[in-house]
Design a protein around this motif. Structure first.
Motif, PDB file in Angstrom:
ATOM      1  N   TRP A 107     -29.427 -20.417  -9.845  1.00 22.45           N
ATOM      2  CA  TRP A 107     -28.039 -20.814 -10.073  1.00 22.45           C
ATOM      3  C   TRP A 107     -27.056 -19.644 -10.168  1.00 22.45           C
ATOM      4  O   TRP A 107     -26.057 -19.606  -9.429  1.00 22.45           O
ATOM      5  CB  TRP A 107     -27.980 -21.683 -11.324  1.00 22.45           C
ATOM      6  CG  TRP A 107     -26.621 -22.218 -11.650  1.00 22.45           C
ATOM      7  CD1 TRP A 107     -25.588 -21.564 -12.250  1.00 22.45           C
ATOM      8  CD2 TRP A 107     -26.139 -23.534 -11.369  1.00 22.45           C
ATOM      9  NE1 TRP A 107     -24.501 -22.376 -12.374  1.00 22.45           N
ATOM     10  CE2 TRP A 107     -24.808 -23.601 -11.838  1.00 22.45           C
ATOM     11  CE3 TRP A 107     -26.700 -24.657 -10.779  1.00 22.45           C
ATOM     12  CZ2 TRP A 107     -24.021 -24.745 -11.746  1.00 22.45           C
ATOM     13  CZ3 TRP A 107     -25.932 -25.808 -10.682  1.00 22.45           C
ATOM     14  CH2 TRP A 107     -24.608 -25.840 -11.153  1.00 22.45           C
ATOM     15  N   PRO A 108     -27.230 -18.652 -11.068  1.00 19.02           N
ATOM     16  CA  PRO A 108     -26.193 -17.622 -11.202  1.00 19.02           C
ATOM     17  C   PRO A 108     -26.181 -16.589 -10.073  1.00 19.02           C
ATOM     18  O   PRO A 108     -25.233 -15.801  -9.978  1.00 19.02           O
ATOM     19  CB  PRO A 108     -26.538 -16.956 -12.543  1.00 19.02           C
ATOM     20  CG  PRO A 108     -27.996 -17.165 -12.697  1.00 19.02           C
ATOM     21  CD  PRO A 108     -28.315 -18.478 -12.037  1.00 19.02           C
ATOM     22  N   HIS A 109     -27.202 -16.591  -9.230  1.00 20.18           N
ATOM     23  CA  HIS A 109     -27.302 -15.538  -8.214  1.00 20.18           C
ATOM     24  C   HIS A 109     -26.518 -15.851  -6.946  1.00 20.18           C
ATOM     25  O   HIS A 109     -26.238 -14.955  -6.154  1.00 20.18           O
ATOM     26  CB  HIS A 109     -28.769 -15.291  -7.874  1.00 20.18           C
ATOM     27  CG  HIS A 109     -29.547 -14.744  -9.022  1.00 20.18           C
ATOM     28  ND1 HIS A 109     -29.623 -13.389  -9.308  1.00 20.18           N
ATOM     29  CD2 HIS A 109     -30.274 -15.370  -9.997  1.00 20.18           C
ATOM     30  CE1 HIS A 109     -30.355 -13.197 -10.384  1.00 20.18           C
ATOM     31  NE2 HIS A 109     -30.763 -14.384 -10.818  1.00 20.18           N
ATOM     32  N   TRP A 110     -26.143 -17.124  -6.754  1.00 13.20           N
ATOM     33  CA  TRP A 110     -25.361 -17.455  -5.558  1.00 13.20           C
ATOM     34  C   TRP A 110     -23.995 -16.789  -5.611  1.00 13.20           C
ATOM     35  O   TRP A 110     -23.531 -16.219  -4.617  1.00 13.20           O
ATOM     36  CB  TRP A 110     -25.213 -18.974  -5.416  1.00 13.20           C
ATOM     37  CG  TRP A 110     -26.515 -19.703  -5.461  1.00 13.20           C
ATOM     38  CD1 TRP A 110     -26.959 -20.545  -6.439  1.00 13.20           C
ATOM     39  CD2 TRP A 110     -27.576 -19.647  -4.488  1.00 13.20           C
ATOM     40  NE1 TRP A 110     -28.220 -21.010  -6.149  1.00 13.20           N
ATOM     41  CE2 TRP A 110     -28.622 -20.481  -4.948  1.00 13.20           C
ATOM     42  CE3 TRP A 110     -27.735 -18.968  -3.277  1.00 13.20           C
ATOM     43  CZ2 TRP A 110     -29.810 -20.662  -4.245  1.00 13.20           C
ATOM     44  CZ3 TRP A 110     -28.914 -19.145  -2.560  1.00 13.20           C
ATOM     45  CH2 TRP A 110     -29.922 -19.979  -3.046  1.00 13.20           C
ATOM     46  N   ALA A 111     -23.350 -16.866  -6.759  1.00  8.26           N
ATOM     47  CA  ALA A 111     -22.017 -16.275  -6.892  1.00  8.26           C
ATOM     48  C   ALA A 111     -22.057 -14.752  -6.803  1.00  8.26           C
ATOM     49  O   ALA A 111     -21.071 -14.117  -6.418  1.00  8.26           O
ATOM     50  CB  ALA A 111     -21.388 -16.710  -8.213  1.00  8.26           C
ATOM     51  N   SER A 116     -22.569 -14.526   3.040  1.00 13.14           N
ATOM     52  CA  SER A 116     -22.936 -15.921   3.289  1.00 13.14           C
ATOM     53  C   SER A 116     -24.172 -16.032   4.175  1.00 13.14           C
ATOM     54  O   SER A 116     -24.922 -17.004   4.093  1.00 13.14           O
ATOM     55  CB  SER A 116     -21.768 -16.673   3.928  1.00 13.14           C
ATOM     56  OG  SER A 116     -21.429 -16.108   5.185  1.00 13.14           O
ATOM     57  N   GLY A 117     -24.400 -15.032   5.024  1.00 16.55           N
ATOM     58  CA  GLY A 117     -25.593 -15.030   5.865  1.00 16.55           C
ATOM     59  C   GLY A 117     -26.869 -14.928   5.049  1.00 16.55           C
ATOM     60  O   GLY A 117     -27.889 -15.550   5.384  1.00 16.55           O
ATOM     61  N   LEU A 118     -26.834 -14.145   3.980  1.00 13.41           N
ATOM     62  CA  LEU A 118     -27.998 -14.034   3.104  1.00 13.41           C
ATOM     63  C   LEU A 118     -28.242 -15.337   2.364  1.00 13.41           C
ATOM     64  O   LEU A 118     -29.392 -15.751   2.179  1.00 13.41           O
ATOM     65  CB  LEU A 118     -27.809 -12.889   2.112  1.00 13.41           C
ATOM     66  CG  LEU A 118     -27.776 -11.480   2.697  1.00 13.41           C
ATOM     67  CD1 LEU A 118     -27.572 -10.450   1.584  1.00 13.41           C
ATOM     68  CD2 LEU A 118     -29.052 -11.174   3.470  1.00 13.41           C
ATOM     69  N   ILE A 119     -27.174 -15.996   1.952  1.00 13.56           N
ATOM     70  CA  ILE A 119     -27.327 -17.281   1.277  1.00 13.56           C
ATOM     71  C   ILE A 119     -27.988 -18.291   2.214  1.00 13.56           C
ATOM     72  O   ILE A 119     -28.929 -18.993   1.829  1.00 13.56           O
ATOM     73  CB  ILE A 119     -25.965 -17.795   0.785  1.00 13.56           C
ATOM     74  CG1 ILE A 119     -25.442 -16.897  -0.337  1.00 13.56           C
ATOM     75  CG2 ILE A 119     -26.072 -19.244   0.303  1.00 13.56           C
ATOM     76  CD1 ILE A 119     -24.031 -17.223  -0.785  1.00 13.56           C
ATOM     77  N   ILE A 206     -22.524 -24.578  -3.083  1.00 16.84           N
ATOM     78  CA  ILE A 206     -22.890 -23.174  -3.275  1.00 16.84           C
ATOM     79  C   ILE A 206     -21.666 -22.307  -3.017  1.00 16.84           C
ATOM     80  O   ILE A 206     -21.081 -22.367  -1.937  1.00 16.84           O
ATOM     81  CB  ILE A 206     -24.026 -22.765  -2.320  1.00 16.84           C
ATOM     82  CG1 ILE A 206     -25.211 -23.704  -2.450  1.00 16.84           C
ATOM     83  CG2 ILE A 206     -24.451 -21.326  -2.557  1.00 16.84           C
ATOM     84  CD1 ILE A 206     -26.259 -23.534  -1.375  1.00 16.84           C
ATOM     85  N   PRO A 207     -21.259 -21.483  -3.977  1.00 13.49           N
ATOM     86  CA  PRO A 207     -20.055 -20.664  -3.771  1.00 13.49           C
ATOM     87  C   PRO A 207     -20.238 -19.655  -2.635  1.00 13.49           C
ATOM     88  O   PRO A 207     -21.242 -18.962  -2.571  1.00 13.49           O
ATOM     89  CB  PRO A 207     -19.877 -19.954  -5.119  1.00 13.49           C
ATOM     90  CG  PRO A 207     -21.213 -20.005  -5.783  1.00 13.49           C
ATOM     91  CD  PRO A 207     -21.858 -21.278  -5.309  1.00 13.49           C
ATOM     92  N   GLY A 208     -19.258 -19.612  -1.732  1.00 12.29           N
ATOM     93  CA  GLY A 208     -19.268 -18.620  -0.659  1.00 12.29           C
ATOM     94  C   GLY A 208     -20.372 -18.807   0.358  1.00 12.29           C
ATOM     95  O   GLY A 208     -20.757 -17.841   1.027  1.00 12.29           O
TER      96      GLY A 208
END
Length: 241
Positions: A107-111, A116-119, A206-208
């Motif tokens: 959860w906290p690691h998305w922000a 965005s490519g890594l996400i 998911i942010p960003g």
């Protein structure tokens, strides 16, 4: 009767552990950040092995966790068409569920991850060099090198192997494919592994996160299915099945 829940459960576990090792390596500020390709390939090998055991324990007598392998077994005659479709649906649903649970875990690691490519890479595969024909060929070849050896591992020609050992051998095979062939497209070699989590990426807040790259998404679905058909033909030709 095929173990539909076993396929769902085993695929869920496989995605949590397999995509989880990717997340650990590429998301910002995890303790494993920057772990590299060896960590990802090993993590995926272990994830498939454990997923097989979980699927088996949950009622699947011969876990596939992969619609391409299910298609190959359909061609052999192990499944009826309706059974194969239900199994594939359970696999995709399990992959989706696993990706959603993984989203909660990190959860906290998305922000913290601005790329965005890594996400997206946590959820689905993508090419190192975008070239549709070459990328499709990579997925086809990777899937052939998965299914033909799987047939060999489970064939009578290799002698007597204790049933529990076969899952470990499949894990070694996944590790080998990742190390040898995986650097071109991320070796999806499994339509459910890519499609289910990609759907989760598209839906989850998911942010960003950017877009889900649906222009590429057909390759890790179509390629493995083509590979399954070719693998079936090869396995028949050499007498493995």
């Amino acid at each position: 009767m095929p173990g539909y829940f076993g396929e769902f459960f085993g695929t869920t576990v496989m995605i949590i552990l397999g995509n989880g090792c990717v997340a650990n390596v590429i998301l910002r500020r995890t303790k494993a950040e920057g772990g590299g390709w060896m960590v990802i390939t090993a993590g995926w090998a272990f994830a498939v092995t454990i997923g097989i055991f979980c699927a088996n324990a949950a009622g699947s007598s011969q876990p596939d966790l992969n619609p391409a392998l299910t298609l190959a077994k359909l061609l052999i005659g192990i499944y009826q068409p309706t059974q194969a479709i239900y199994i594939m649906f359970c696999q995709v649903a399990g992959a989706f569920a696993g990706a959603c649970l993984l989203w909660l875990h990190f959860w906290p690691h998305w922000a913290e991850t601005e790329d965005s490519g890594l996400i997206l890479a946590v959820f689905s595969t993508g090419p190192a060099i975008r070239h549709n024909a070459a990328n499709l060929l990579s997925e086809v070849m990777g899937t052939v090198m998965l299914i033909v050896p799987v047939f060999a591992i489970f064939s009578s020609g290799v002698g007597s192997i204790p049933p529990g050992m076969r899952a470990y051998l499949v894990g070694i095979l996944i590790w080998s494919i990742g190390l040898s062939l995986g650097g071109t497209t991320g070796y999806a070699i499994n339509p459910a592994r890519d499609l289910g989590p990609r759907l989760a990426h598209a839906i989850l807040p998911i942010p960003g996160k950017g877009n889900s790259d649906w222009n590429y998404a057909w390759i890790p679905v179509v390629g493995p299915f083509i590979g399954a058909i070719i693998a079936y033909v090869i396995a028949q030709a050499v007498g493995i099945i």
